[in-house]
Scaffold this motif. Structure first.
Motif, PDB file in Angstrom:
ATOM      1  N   ALA A 182       8.082  24.629 -42.850  1.00 14.13           N
ATOM      2  CA  ALA A 182       8.468  24.600 -44.248  1.00 14.13           C
ATOM      3  C   ALA A 182       7.212  24.608 -45.109  1.00 14.13           C
ATOM      4  CB  ALA A 182       9.288  23.352 -44.530  1.00 14.13           C
ATOM      5  N   PRO A 183       7.185  25.395 -46.151  1.00 19.26           N
ATOM      6  CA  PRO A 183       5.969  25.471 -46.952  1.00 19.26           C
ATOM      7  C   PRO A 183       5.708  24.197 -47.744  1.00 19.26           C
ATOM      8  CG  PRO A 183       7.713  26.792 -47.949  1.00 19.26           C
ATOM      9  CD  PRO A 183       8.231  26.302 -46.651  1.00 19.26           C
ATOM     10  N   ALA A 184       6.733  23.340 -47.890  1.00 19.09           N
ATOM     11  CA  ALA A 184       6.539  22.161 -48.728  1.00 19.09           C
ATOM     12  C   ALA A 184       5.393  21.317 -48.207  1.00 19.09           C
ATOM     13  CB  ALA A 184       7.818  21.330 -48.751  1.00 19.09           C
ATOM     14  N   GLY A 185       4.523  20.953 -49.126  1.00 16.76           N
ATOM     15  CA  GLY A 185       3.420  20.068 -48.740  1.00 16.76           C
ATOM     16  C   GLY A 185       2.196  20.828 -48.279  1.00 16.76           C
ATOM     17  N   GLY A 186       2.335  22.060 -47.831  1.00 17.51           N
ATOM     18  CA  GLY A 186       1.191  22.820 -47.337  1.00 17.51           C
ATOM     19  C   GLY A 186       0.619  23.682 -48.449  1.00 17.51           C
ATOM     20  N   SER A 187      -0.641  24.034 -48.345  1.00 14.19           N
ATOM     21  CA  SER A 187      -1.226  24.864 -49.388  1.00 14.19           C
ATOM     22  C   SER A 187      -0.915  26.326 -49.105  1.00 14.19           C
ATOM     23  CB  SER A 187      -2.737  24.631 -49.426  1.00 14.19           C
ATOM     24  OG  SER A 187      -3.274  24.938 -48.168  1.00 14.19           O
ATOM     25  N   VAL A 188      -0.536  27.036 -50.114  1.00 17.78           N
ATOM     26  CA  VAL A 188      -0.194  28.449 -49.961  1.00 17.78           C
ATOM     27  C   VAL A 188      -1.306  29.275 -50.600  1.00 17.78           C
ATOM     28  CG1 VAL A 188       1.481  30.225 -50.555  1.00 17.78           C
ATOM     29  CG2 VAL A 188       2.249  27.910 -50.014  1.00 17.78           C
ATOM     30  N   VAL A 189      -1.853  30.200 -49.816  1.00 16.01           N
ATOM     31  CA  VAL A 189      -2.913  31.059 -50.358  1.00 16.01           C
ATOM     32  C   VAL A 189      -2.306  32.417 -50.674  1.00 16.01           C
ATOM     33  CG1 VAL A 189      -5.144  32.111 -49.866  1.00 16.01           C
ATOM     34  CG2 VAL A 189      -4.583  29.868 -48.921  1.00 16.01           C
ATOM     35  N   ALA A 190      -2.387  32.797 -51.928  1.00 17.11           N
ATOM     36  CA  ALA A 190      -1.783  34.073 -52.332  1.00 17.11           C
ATOM     37  C   ALA A 190      -2.633  35.241 -51.839  1.00 17.11           C
ATOM     38  CB  ALA A 190      -1.686  34.125 -53.854  1.00 17.11           C
ATOM     39  N   LEU A 191      -1.960  36.251 -51.276  1.00 19.04           N
ATOM     40  CA  LEU A 191      -2.681  37.443 -50.815  1.00 19.04           C
ATOM     41  C   LEU A 191      -2.974  38.335 -52.019  1.00 19.04           C
ATOM     42  CD1 LEU A 191      -0.593  38.286 -47.654  1.00 19.04           C
ATOM     43  CD2 LEU A 191      -2.897  37.352 -47.723  1.00 19.04           C
ATOM     44  N   ARG A 192      -4.091  39.008 -51.958  1.00 19.59           N
ATOM     45  CA  ARG A 192      -4.423  39.930 -53.047  1.00 19.59           C
ATOM     46  C   ARG A 192      -3.545  41.174 -52.905  1.00 19.59           C
ATOM     47  NH1 ARG A 192     -10.736  40.722 -53.051  1.00 19.59           N
ATOM     48  NH2 ARG A 192     -10.308  41.080 -50.892  1.00 19.59           N
ATOM     49  N   PRO A 193      -3.179  41.775 -54.030  1.00 21.16           N
ATOM     50  CA  PRO A 193      -2.354  42.986 -53.958  1.00 21.16           C
ATOM     51  C   PRO A 193      -3.077  44.089 -53.189  1.00 21.16           C
ATOM     52  CG  PRO A 193      -2.688  42.277 -56.237  1.00 21.16           C
ATOM     53  CD  PRO A 193      -3.525  41.411 -55.383  1.00 21.16           C
ATOM     54  N   ARG A 194      -2.351  44.752 -52.394  1.00 18.73           N
ATOM     55  CA  ARG A 194      -2.966  45.838 -51.632  1.00 18.73           C
ATOM     56  C   ARG A 194      -2.182  47.127 -51.875  1.00 18.73           C
ATOM     57  NH1 ARG A 194      -6.557  43.819 -48.049  1.00 18.73           N
ATOM     58  NH2 ARG A 194      -6.353  41.629 -47.542  1.00 18.73           N
ATOM     59  N   ALA A 195      -2.776  48.205 -51.505  1.00 20.25           N
ATOM     60  CA  ALA A 195      -2.120  49.490 -51.676  1.00 20.25           C
ATOM     61  C   ALA A 195      -0.963  49.633 -50.710  1.00 20.25           C
ATOM     62  CB  ALA A 195      -3.134  50.612 -51.435  1.00 20.25           C
ATOM     63  N   ARG A 196       0.061  50.343 -51.106  1.00 20.22           N
ATOM     64  CA  ARG A 196       1.263  50.486 -50.291  1.00 20.22           C
ATOM     65  C   ARG A 196       0.932  51.074 -48.928  1.00 20.22           C
ATOM     66  NH1 ARG A 196       6.782  51.255 -51.005  1.00 20.22           N
ATOM     67  NH2 ARG A 196       7.655  52.885 -49.689  1.00 20.22           N
ATOM     68  N   THR A 197       0.050  52.087 -48.917  1.00 23.23           N
ATOM     69  CA  THR A 197      -0.280  52.742 -47.642  1.00 23.23           C
ATOM     70  C   THR A 197      -0.978  51.777 -46.689  1.00 23.23           C
ATOM     71  OG1 THR A 197      -2.266  53.503 -48.730  1.00 23.23           O
ATOM     72  CG2 THR A 197      -0.489  55.112 -48.515  1.00 23.23           C
ATOM     73  N   MET A 198      -1.850  50.962 -47.294  1.00 24.55           N
ATOM     74  CA  MET A 198      -2.573  49.980 -46.478  1.00 24.55           C
ATOM     75  C   MET A 198      -1.593  49.015 -45.818  1.00 24.55           C
ATOM     76  SD  MET A 198      -5.589  49.184 -45.564  1.00 24.55           S
ATOM     77  CE  MET A 198      -6.509  47.808 -44.889  1.00 24.55           C
ATOM     78  N   ARG A 199      -0.615  48.511 -46.624  1.00 24.70           N
ATOM     79  CA  ARG A 199       0.361  47.549 -46.104  1.00 24.70           C
ATOM     80  C   ARG A 199       1.183  48.182 -44.987  1.00 24.70           C
ATOM     81  NH1 ARG A 199       1.437  45.784 -51.520  1.00 24.70           N
ATOM     82  NH2 ARG A 199       3.411  46.890 -51.525  1.00 24.70           N
ATOM     83  N   LEU A 200       1.569  49.447 -45.218  1.00 20.82           N
ATOM     84  CA  LEU A 200       2.366  50.160 -44.199  1.00 20.82           C
ATOM     85  C   LEU A 200       1.589  50.280 -42.895  1.00 20.82           C
ATOM     86  CD1 LEU A 200       4.225  53.047 -46.064  1.00 20.82           C
ATOM     87  CD2 LEU A 200       5.234  51.251 -44.655  1.00 20.82           C
ATOM     88  N   ALA A 201       0.298  50.616 -43.053  1.00 24.36           N
ATOM     89  CA  ALA A 201      -0.534  50.764 -41.846  1.00 24.36           C
ATOM     90  C   ALA A 201      -0.637  49.447 -41.087  1.00 24.36           C
ATOM     91  CB  ALA A 201      -1.926  51.250 -42.250  1.00 24.36           C
ATOM     92  N   VAL A 202      -0.830  48.377 -41.835  1.00 22.40           N
ATOM     93  CA  VAL A 202      -0.964  47.061 -41.188  1.00 22.40           C
ATOM     94  C   VAL A 202       0.332  46.672 -40.487  1.00 22.40           C
ATOM     95  CG1 VAL A 202      -1.260  44.587 -41.643  1.00 22.40           C
ATOM     96  CG2 VAL A 202      -2.772  46.246 -42.733  1.00 22.40           C
ATOM     97  N   VAL A 203       1.473  46.886 -41.206  1.00 19.73           N
ATOM     98  CA  VAL A 203       2.775  46.528 -40.632  1.00 19.73           C
ATOM     99  C   VAL A 203       3.027  47.332 -39.356  1.00 19.73           C
ATOM    100  CG1 VAL A 203       5.266  46.675 -41.008  1.00 19.73           C
ATOM    101  CG2 VAL A 203       3.792  45.727 -42.779  1.00 19.73           C
ATOM    102  N   SER A 204       2.723  48.645 -39.430  1.00 23.45           N
ATOM    103  CA  SER A 204       2.960  49.504 -38.252  1.00 23.45           C
ATOM    104  C   SER A 204       2.095  49.053 -37.083  1.00 23.45           C
ATOM    105  CB  SER A 204       2.633  50.970 -38.571  1.00 23.45           C
ATOM    106  OG  SER A 204       3.289  51.345 -39.740  1.00 23.45           O
ATOM    107  N   ALA A 205       0.818  48.857 -37.364  1.00 22.15           N
ATOM    108  CA  ALA A 205      -0.096  48.467 -36.288  1.00 22.15           C
ATOM    109  C   ALA A 205       0.340  47.146 -35.680  1.00 22.15           C
ATOM    110  CB  ALA A 205      -1.517  48.357 -36.841  1.00 22.15           C
TER     111      ALA A 205
END
Lengths: 220, 240
Positions: free
Chosen positions: B147-170
């Motif tokens: 559960a995220p409660a109590g833990g620190s959440v680090v926001a990811l920087r926005p990335r390009a759609r193609t980059m995200r797709l590549a990461v997800v696929s890999a």
């Protein structure tokens, strides 16, 4: 106070204890659920609540040294962290499960390291067998029983040696009375008492050693 | 002169159990004998009051008793004897070492530590316990489904759609490959301890019981089943 409305302290105490236990169990159950969902703070809270009692009543008396008991507690925690997901709440609380894990760790440690302690492998094996059905639900009651069992083990060991030796050990080692006072109580000079205590300790070591040898022969 | 008075006293050579000895046993005691008998009786009742011939008799009684059923040595008296034994230099040194250890000036013997741990266990210091808990929890590591409660959440920087797709696929491909490897290497029994299988007790009751054997057999069956059950519980708890 009107007639028939006299207070019933014993019943009230019982009701109070049951209520406290129910509240404690409910709190534990919430913590267990959270811990099983991956909440490390909840697991930490459970260990902080039950760990000190487990160390003092179960591990330290059975393993005979602070270092060994701390090592066993640490290993118990590692097993709890690894296996808390498998724990199934059965309306007897979290402590009996934790105690069972600790007893098994202590038994493994006794088997692995042959040290001179009051409890033998067989004693712990029997306790592990009985743990699941015989551990009181309430930790306070369980702790009390565990402490009594440890003291009985001390008495059992002292009964194996000469009563005068046992008295010397009881007064100086267990009751931690000053040397001169114990010497006077036993009717000897302090210097003679030093030798008497040394012989008493040697006699107890021998008696415990012989006990270990006889149980090993019995196992064979 | 009576018959008794006319009879000569039995000498050392008189045979035991002879007619003359039987007569002597049945003869009434003389005044001197009666007095000695009373003294012996009193001495046996109260040995401290024994005097004269009774004291000699008591010695004999004591030696007879010692040979017939020797009494145990009083443990306290024995210990006192041991205390009085001459002490060797080595023993004196060990005794001094023990005294210093008990006074806190040296390492305490294992047996002393064990006795105190069982008799009056000391509590674990809060700081030490906290460190043990923290170490155990650190071993657990963060869980993905925590559960995220109590833990620190680090926001990811926005990335390009193609980059995200590549990461997800890999990641997907890698995860699939890893799962195949895991499946191949761990196929078969799981890491959990094997469970004892449930068995019917019906075949055990096929043969007729011998007289007096019923309880023992049922007890054995119940013990074996209880043992299986216990083992399975421990296995499921992951503590076997």
């Amino acid at each position: 106070m009107p007639e028939g409305q006299a207070p019933r302290p014993a019943t009230d105490d019982l009701d109070g204890a049951q209520k406290r236990r129910a509240e404690s169990d409910a709190a534990d159950r919430v913590l267990v659920t959270k811990a099983q969902a991956g909440d490390r703070d909840a697991l930490g809270e459970l260990l902080h609540k039950h760990g000190p009692g487990l160390y003092r009543s179960v591990l330290l008396p059975r393993l005979g040294s602070e270092a060994a008991a701390k090592e066993a507690l640490s290993e118990t925690y590692a097993k709890v962290v690894a296996n808390v997901g498998k724990f199934v709440w059965q309306n007897v609380g979290f402590y009996p499960w934790l105690r069972t894990v600790a007893l098994r760790v202590a038994l493994d440690q006794l088997r692995a390291k042959k040290r001179l302690v009051l409890f033998e492998e067989d004693d712990l094996a029997r306790e592990v067998d009985a743990a699941q059905t015989a551990t009181p639900v309430e930790q306070q009651v369980s702790d009390h029983r565990d402490r009594e069992a440890a003291r009985a083990k001390v008495e059992e060991a002292l009964a194996r040696i000469n009563p005068r030796y046992a008295r010397a050990i009881r007064l100086r080692v267990l009751d931690e009375k000053p040397r001169d006072e114990v010497a006077a109580e036993l009717g000897v000079t302090p210097a003679t008492f030093d030798v008497l205590l040394h012989r008493a300790i040697a006699s107890l070591k021998k008696a415990l050693g012989e006990r270990g040898e006889s149980s090993e022969k019995h196992d064979e | 002169m009576s018959d008794r008075e006319s009879r000569p006293p039995r000498g050392p050579s008189a045979p035991i159990g002879s007619a003359s000895e039987r007569d002597e046993l049945d003869a009434p005691p003389t005044a001197e004998e009666a007095l000695a008998a009373a003294r012996l009786r009193d001495a046996l009742e109260d040995p401290s009051a024994a005097a004269g011939g009774a004291a000699d008799a008591l010695e004999l009684v004591a030696s007879l008793r010692a040979a017939w059923s020797p009494g145990a040595l009083d443990p306290g008296a024995h210990a006192e004897m041991l205390d009085d034994l001459p002490t060797s230099e080595e023993e004196l040194a060990l005794a001094a070492e023990l005294r210093e250890a008990l006074d806190g000036a040296g390492a305490r013997p294992e047996i002393v530590v064990a006795l105190r741990a069982a008799h009056r266990p000391t509590p674990l210091a809060d700081v030490e316990h906290r460190a043990l808990v923290d170490r155990a929890l650190a071993l657990a590591g963060p869980r993905e489904d925590a559960a995220p409660a109590g833990g620190s959440v680090v926001a990811l920087r926005p990335r390009a759609r193609t980059m995200r797709l590549a990461v997800v696929s890999a990641t997907t491909v890698l995860a699939l490959a890893a799962s195949v490897v895991v499946w191949l290497t761990t196929a078969g029994p799981h890491d959990a301890a094997p469970l004892a299988r449930a068995r019917s007790t019906q075949p055990l009751f096929g043969a007729p019981f011998k007289p007096g054997e019923a309880s023992a057999r049922i007890d054995r069956i119940a013990m074996a089943r209880a043992s299986d059950y216990r083992d399975n519980r421990f296995a499921k708890w992951g503590v076997r």
